[in-house]
Scaffold this motif. Structure first.
Motif, mmCIF file in Angstrom:
data_model
loop_
_atom_site.group_PDB
_atom_site.id
_atom_site.type_symbol
_atom_site.label_atom_id
_atom_site.label_comp_id
_atom_site.label_asym_id
_atom_site.label_seq_id
_atom_site.Cartn_x
_atom_site.Cartn_y
_atom_site.Cartn_z
ATOM 1 N N LYS A 95 0.843 -1.203 0.000
ATOM 2 C CA LYS A 95 0.000 0.000 0.000
ATOM 3 C C LYS A 95 0.880 1.256 0.000
ATOM 4 C CE LYS A 95 -2.763 0.227 3.356
ATOM 5 N NZ LYS A 95 -3.330 0.019 4.680
ATOM 6 N N THR A 96 1.902 1.271 0.840
ATOM 7 C CA THR A 96 2.797 2.431 0.930
ATOM 8 C C THR A 96 3.517 2.666 -0.391
ATOM 9 O OG1 THR A 96 3.112 2.054 3.293
ATOM 10 C CG2 THR A 96 4.778 3.387 2.176
ATOM 11 N N LYS A 97 4.045 1.602 -0.968
ATOM 12 C CA LYS A 97 4.772 1.715 -2.237
ATOM 13 C C LYS A 97 3.858 2.198 -3.362
ATOM 14 C CE LYS A 97 8.150 -0.986 -4.829
ATOM 15 N NZ LYS A 97 8.763 -2.304 -4.974
ATOM 16 N N ALA A 98 2.662 1.624 -3.437
ATOM 17 C CA ALA A 98 1.711 2.002 -4.492
ATOM 18 C C ALA A 98 1.234 3.444 -4.294
ATOM 19 C CB ALA A 98 0.527 1.047 -4.516
ATOM 20 N N GLN A 99 0.966 3.834 -3.042
ATOM 21 C CA GLN A 99 0.485 5.194 -2.769
ATOM 22 C C GLN A 99 1.523 6.246 -3.166
ATOM 23 O OE1 GLN A 99 -2.765 5.954 -1.765
ATOM 24 N NE2 GLN A 99 -2.014 7.888 -2.542
ATOM 25 N N LYS A 100 2.794 5.966 -2.927
ATOM 26 C CA LYS A 100 3.852 6.903 -3.342
ATOM 27 C C LYS A 100 3.834 7.098 -4.853
ATOM 28 C CE LYS A 100 7.060 6.112 0.462
ATOM 29 N NZ LYS A 100 8.324 5.504 0.876
ATOM 30 N N ARG A 101 3.628 6.015 -5.578
ATOM 31 C CA ARG A 101 3.601 6.115 -7.043
ATOM 32 C C ARG A 101 2.336 6.811 -7.535
ATOM 33 N NH1 ARG A 101 6.742 0.722 -9.210
ATOM 34 N NH2 ARG A 101 8.523 1.005 -7.848
ATOM 35 N N ILE A 102 1.233 6.624 -6.833
ATOM 36 C CA ILE A 102 0.008 7.346 -7.192
ATOM 37 C C ILE A 102 0.207 8.835 -6.953
ATOM 38 C CG2 ILE A 102 -2.408 7.749 -6.538
ATOM 39 C CD1 ILE A 102 -2.650 4.718 -6.119
ATOM 40 N N THR A 123 1.679 0.118 -15.751
ATOM 41 C CA THR A 123 3.094 -0.232 -15.775
ATOM 42 C C THR A 123 3.749 -0.187 -14.394
ATOM 43 O OG1 THR A 123 3.225 0.660 -18.016
ATOM 44 C CG2 THR A 123 5.313 0.316 -16.856
ATOM 45 N N TYR A 124 3.409 0.825 -13.593
ATOM 46 C CA TYR A 124 4.152 1.064 -12.359
ATOM 47 C C TYR A 124 3.391 0.811 -11.054
ATOM 48 C CZ TYR A 124 7.542 3.179 -15.440
ATOM 49 O OH TYR A 124 8.448 3.382 -16.439
ATOM 50 N N ILE A 125 2.088 0.734 -11.102
ATOM 51 C CA ILE A 125 1.329 0.586 -9.855
ATOM 52 C C ILE A 125 0.643 -0.771 -9.768
ATOM 53 C CG2 ILE A 125 -0.547 1.528 -8.455
ATOM 54 C CD1 ILE A 125 0.242 4.281 -9.738
ATOM 55 N N ILE A 150 -6.777 1.832 -2.851
ATOM 56 C CA ILE A 150 -5.603 2.298 -3.610
ATOM 57 C C ILE A 150 -5.945 2.317 -5.100
ATOM 58 C CG2 ILE A 150 -3.242 1.691 -4.304
ATOM 59 C CD1 ILE A 150 -3.145 2.630 -1.505
ATOM 60 N N GLN A 151 -6.601 1.267 -5.577
ATOM 61 C CA GLN A 151 -6.970 1.214 -6.991
ATOM 62 C C GLN A 151 -7.990 2.298 -7.335
ATOM 63 O OE1 GLN A 151 -6.650 -2.251 -9.265
ATOM 64 N NE2 GLN A 151 -6.803 -3.589 -7.482
ATOM 65 N N LEU A 152 -8.915 2.559 -6.428
ATOM 66 C CA LEU A 152 -9.892 3.630 -6.645
ATOM 67 C C LEU A 152 -9.205 4.992 -6.726
ATOM 68 C CD1 LEU A 152 -12.424 1.742 -6.083
ATOM 69 C CD2 LEU A 152 -13.296 3.739 -4.888
ATOM 70 N N ALA A 153 -8.218 5.198 -5.861
ATOM 71 C CA ALA A 153 -7.468 6.461 -5.885
ATOM 72 C C ALA A 153 -6.774 6.634 -7.234
ATOM 73 C CB ALA A 153 -6.450 6.494 -4.747
ATOM 74 N N ALA A 154 -6.187 5.553 -7.741
ATOM 75 C CA ALA A 154 -5.531 5.612 -9.055
ATOM 76 C C ALA A 154 -6.556 5.896 -10.149
ATOM 77 C CB ALA A 154 -4.803 4.306 -9.334
ATOM 78 N N GLY A 160 -9.712 11.901 -13.503
ATOM 79 C CA GLY A 160 -9.913 13.265 -13.044
ATOM 80 C C GLY A 160 -11.137 13.415 -12.159
ATOM 81 N N ALA A 161 -11.717 12.312 -11.732
ATOM 82 C CA ALA A 161 -12.922 12.344 -10.909
ATOM 83 C C ALA A 161 -12.577 12.827 -9.489
ATOM 84 C CB ALA A 161 -13.546 10.956 -10.842
ATOM 85 N N LYS A 162 -13.528 13.438 -8.838
ATOM 86 C CA LYS A 162 -13.366 13.922 -7.466
ATOM 87 C C LYS A 162 -13.535 12.766 -6.476
ATOM 88 C CE LYS A 162 -13.145 18.309 -8.566
ATOM 89 N NZ LYS A 162 -11.855 18.868 -8.732
ATOM 90 N N LYS A 163 -12.994 12.934 -5.282
ATOM 91 C CA LYS A 163 -13.154 11.922 -4.232
ATOM 92 C C LYS A 163 -14.644 11.777 -3.912
ATOM 93 C CE LYS A 163 -11.054 10.327 -0.033
ATOM 94 N NZ LYS A 163 -9.936 10.407 0.820
#
Length: 165
Positions: A95-102, A123-125, A150-154, A160-163
């Motif tokens: 989660k930490t690694k993926a969040q940094k890339r997001i 490719t990266y997440i 995490i996938q939803l955040a990506a 470009g959708a809002k939270k």
């Protein structure tokens, strides 16, 4: 065996029988190493008993009369194994690694088109989130929901959708 790494494991109900078998195999490996002038480093060697029992019995095993260090978690081929059979450390790491890339992807959100952002994600997440997922798939539903978040955040960055969308 890997470049400079080897793993011994055994599935057994009785920890003392398991330790006896592992010790025998360690003795054979040490004998082989001495014959071929290879040196094992007992101080870098780790042992881990995986059990959900509250009071685990952890017999000592040795290499060349040096006790092998007991650990509660061990990273093997990119997957963090825990002695209690859970996946919380591994899930937290990915989660930490993926969040940094997001977060990096988010900084390019208004500079790149949707297709490029999607390609960055694929490719990266996504490989981080899917690596060895068949091994740790028995994690808790809460942990699965955290990975889904995490996938939803990506997806929100890409579209470009809002939270809350």
């Amino acid at each position: 065996m890997y470049a400079d790494d080897a793993t011994l494991f055994i599935t057994y109900d009785d920890p003392f029988e398991a330790a006896e078998i592992i010790q025998h195999n360690l003795d054979l490996a040490t004998e082989w190493a001495n014959k071929w002038l290879v040196k094992f480093n007992p101080t870098k060697t780790e042992s881990m008993v995986v059990s959900r029992k509250k009071d685990k019995i952890i017999p000592i095993v040795q290499i060349e009369n040096i006790d092998i260090k007991q650990v509660e978690q061990h990273k093997h081929l990119g997957v963090t194994l825990q002695s209690n059979g859970k996946w919380s450390y591994h899930i937290e790491e990915i989660k930490t690694k993926a969040q940094k890339r997001i977060d990096v992807m988010r900084s390019y959100m208004h500079k790149l088109d949707r297709s490029s952002l999607e390609q960055l994600y694929l490719t990266y997440i996504r490989p981080i989130l899917e690596y060895s997922d068949t091994v740790w798939d028995n994690c808790t539903y809460k942990e699965k929901d955290e990975i889904e978040a995490i996938q939803l955040a990506a997806a929100r960055v890409i579209t470009g959708a809002k939270k809350g969308t």
